[in-house]
Design a protein around this motif. Structure first.
Motif, PDB file in Angstrom:
ATOM      1  N   ASN A  22      34.426 -59.882 -20.715  1.00 34.45           N
ATOM      2  CA  ASN A  22      34.627 -59.563 -22.119  1.00 34.45           C
ATOM      3  C   ASN A  22      34.557 -58.051 -22.270  1.00 34.45           C
ATOM      4  O   ASN A  22      34.272 -57.335 -21.310  1.00 34.45           O
ATOM      5  CB  ASN A  22      33.564 -60.254 -22.982  1.00 34.45           C
ATOM      6  N   SER A  63      16.805 -64.716 -32.133  1.00 36.25           N
ATOM      7  CA  SER A  63      17.879 -65.702 -32.026  1.00 36.25           C
ATOM      8  C   SER A  63      18.372 -66.159 -33.388  1.00 36.25           C
ATOM      9  O   SER A  63      19.493 -66.672 -33.506  1.00 36.25           O
ATOM     10  CB  SER A  63      17.402 -66.903 -31.204  1.00 36.25           C
ATOM     11  N   SER A  80      25.154 -57.759 -20.351  1.00 40.66           N
ATOM     12  CA  SER A  80      25.538 -58.868 -21.217  1.00 40.66           C
ATOM     13  C   SER A  80      24.616 -60.052 -20.974  1.00 40.66           C
ATOM     14  O   SER A  80      23.785 -60.046 -20.071  1.00 40.66           O
ATOM     15  CB  SER A  80      26.994 -59.262 -20.985  1.00 40.66           C
ATOM     16  N   GLY A  93      22.757 -65.378 -29.353  1.00 40.63           N
ATOM     17  CA  GLY A  93      23.639 -65.105 -28.231  1.00 40.63           C
ATOM     18  C   GLY A  93      23.625 -63.679 -27.742  1.00 40.63           C
ATOM     19  O   GLY A  93      24.341 -63.339 -26.795  1.00 40.63           O
ATOM     20  N   TYR A  94      22.806 -62.825 -28.354  1.00 40.10           N
ATOM     21  CA  TYR A  94      22.775 -61.409 -27.976  1.00 40.10           C
ATOM     22  C   TYR A  94      21.430 -60.998 -27.386  1.00 40.10           C
ATOM     23  O   TYR A  94      21.111 -59.811 -27.354  1.00 40.10           O
ATOM     24  CB  TYR A  94      23.077 -60.529 -29.198  1.00 40.10           C
ATOM     25  N   GLY A 133      26.274 -66.492 -19.697  1.00 37.36           N
ATOM     26  CA  GLY A 133      26.771 -67.672 -20.389  1.00 37.36           C
ATOM     27  C   GLY A 133      27.433 -67.399 -21.715  1.00 37.36           C
ATOM     28  O   GLY A 133      28.022 -68.300 -22.304  1.00 37.36           O
ATOM     29  N   THR A 134      27.341 -66.166 -22.211  1.00 39.63           N
ATOM     30  CA  THR A 134      27.936 -65.851 -23.514  1.00 39.63           C
ATOM     31  C   THR A 134      28.991 -64.763 -23.433  1.00 39.63           C
ATOM     32  O   THR A 134      29.860 -64.686 -24.298  1.00 39.63           O
ATOM     33  CB  THR A 134      26.862 -65.390 -24.505  1.00 39.63           C
ATOM     34  N   LYS A 135      28.888 -63.870 -22.432  1.00 39.65           N
ATOM     35  CA  LYS A 135      29.750 -62.686 -22.313  1.00 39.65           C
ATOM     36  C   LYS A 135      29.580 -61.737 -23.483  1.00 39.65           C
ATOM     37  O   LYS A 135      30.404 -60.849 -23.708  1.00 39.65           O
ATOM     38  CB  LYS A 135      31.219 -63.072 -22.162  1.00 39.65           C
ATOM     39  N   GLN A 136      28.508 -61.916 -24.253  1.00 39.09           N
ATOM     40  CA  GLN A 136      28.201 -61.012 -25.357  1.00 39.09           C
ATOM     41  C   GLN A 136      27.239 -59.933 -24.875  1.00 39.09           C
ATOM     42  O   GLN A 136      26.488 -60.136 -23.923  1.00 39.09           O
ATOM     43  CB  GLN A 136      27.575 -61.783 -26.525  1.00 39.09           C
TER      44      GLN A 136
END
Length: 395
Positions: free
Chosen positions: A348, A211, A169, A216-217, A172-175
């Motif tokens: 997540n 981006s 992941s 965020g990925y 900072g995003t948990k994505q």
């Protein structure tokens, strides 16, 4: 120019799912040999004497080498290569862009460097060697071949295409880190050599494009120097080398969307190389790409009441597939194993089930296949039997 390319016009339809086998690779390469733009030859053979191919196109002064599937169970880059071959062979409104590439670059592709591993959907080759950790010893014929090709081609740029586990992941995003990038270091100090500077600038540009598509990925691999790895050593030898890792994305179990991203990354990178546009990107932007971390589960069950020998506790249960995504078409059913139990509120998951205080009648064992049933707040039932998940919706 790459932003105006319709990916679906070039996507190779026979590579949509399942294993990327050597026989399938040969079948697709046989169709390319009928074309005039791409030169195809057998560059060498694997440990089990399967053909390893080199496909070359262009007549420009900038040599570029791109290789994929040095880990046999990482086929996304190989599939994206064939999408790119379709684009490079086409005759349409993008001919000026193609000519720009052909006039400035000579491209050398080595798809499926590890055909023996690909045949078994395994990371290592038939000798049990991780090819990407065989630069120093050169025990595998595949490593010897890649080294020889690098010496012959003397590429200015190199693209090392991989797949990473879907559980990586973005910090900072948990994505999910759907794409992870790296300009590998050439030494323990991660110094910015001339070749690495170009790679870092190119990675910064790629991140800027991604981006805008998947904010965020996008993550960055660790810059720890790996002296046994090819990317780090090619960087040391003066090739501006990029690591591109295809990861997970919600709803993309077969990584077809991430494959499309690979296609767009490569087109963008070739455009930047031909125009030297990468020079306008700063290494500050490179260093701002967030790191890869592991803050994901495949499935997260929240708010379970669990009995223990010392009393009742409230926990979350994190479960992961026991097979990689490419094994799923073979299994036809992902198998879930219990990865963690406790307070997982900072994690997540691709799927979350909130059972809001559902009480277990027995304890759970870390590392075991899931064998239990839970009911969520809507009275939907999720039953795990030897790792297989069966869902029963309340009617």
């Amino acid at each position: 120019m790459h932003l105006f390319v319709n990916y679906n016009s070039y996507k190779e339809p026979l590579l949509n799912s399942g294993l990327m086998t050597h026989e399938l690779l040969k079948e697709k390469i046989s169709t390319i040999t009928n074309q005039k733009k791409i030169e195809v030859k057998i560059a060498g053979y694997s440990a089990q004497h399967r053909e390893i191919y080199q496909l070359s196109v262009g007549r420009g002064p900038i040599p570029v080498m791109l290789w994929s599937q040095m880990h046999g169970d990482e086929p996304t880059g190989t599939r994206a290569f064939f999408d790119l071959f379709n684009f490079l062979q086409a005759d349409d409104e993008h001919n000026d862009f193609r000519q720009l590439i052909f006039n400035h670059c000579t491209l050398h592709f080595i798809p499926m460097l590890n055909p023996d591993g690909a045949e078994l959907n395994e990371r290592r080759n038939a000798q049990g060697i991780d090819i990407n950790r065989d630069f120093l010893q050169q025990q595998s014929p595949e490593a010897q071949l890649l080294t020889r090709l690098h010496q012959q081609i003397q590429p200015a740029f190199g693209f090392n295409m991989h797949d990473q586990e879907a559980l990586w992941s973005v910090a900072g995003t948990k994505q999910p880190a759907s794409i992870s990038l790296l300009a590998p270091p050439a030494d323990d100090l991660a110094l910015v050599s001339p070749s690495r500077l170009k790679a870092m600038q190119l990675v910064a540009g790629i991140n800027g494009i991604l981006s805008s598509i998947i904010p965020g990925y996008v993550g960055k691999w660790s810059e720890t120097f790996e002296p046994h790895a090819f990317g780090d050593n090619f960087q040391r030898l003066g090739t501006s080398t990029l690591l591109i890792e295809a990861g997970g994305y919600p709803g993309d179990a077969e990584r077809q969307f991430v494959r499309e991203l690979n296609f767009k990354i490569l087109l963008y990178a070739l455009e930047q190389i031909t125009t030297a546009g990468y020079q306008h990107h700063s290494i500050t932007a490179y260093h701002q790409i967030p790191q890869n971390v592991k803050e994901l589960f495949h499935l997260l069950i929240k708010n379970v009441i669990l009995p223990t020998p010392a009393g009742i506790i409230r926990v979350d249960i994190g479960l992961n597939h026991s097979h990689s995504f490419d094994a799923v078409p073979l299994q036809h059913q992902a198998l879930y194993a219990i990865q963690d139990i406790g307070d997982l509120s900072t994690y997540n998951a691709y799927q979350t089930i909130d059972v809001q205080g559902y009480e277990f009648a027995h304890a759970l064992s870390l590392g075991s296949l899931a064998n239990f049933t839970v009911i969520d707040a809507l009275n939907n039932t999720y039953s795990f039997q030897n790792g297989q998940l069966f869902f029963i919706r309340k009617t």
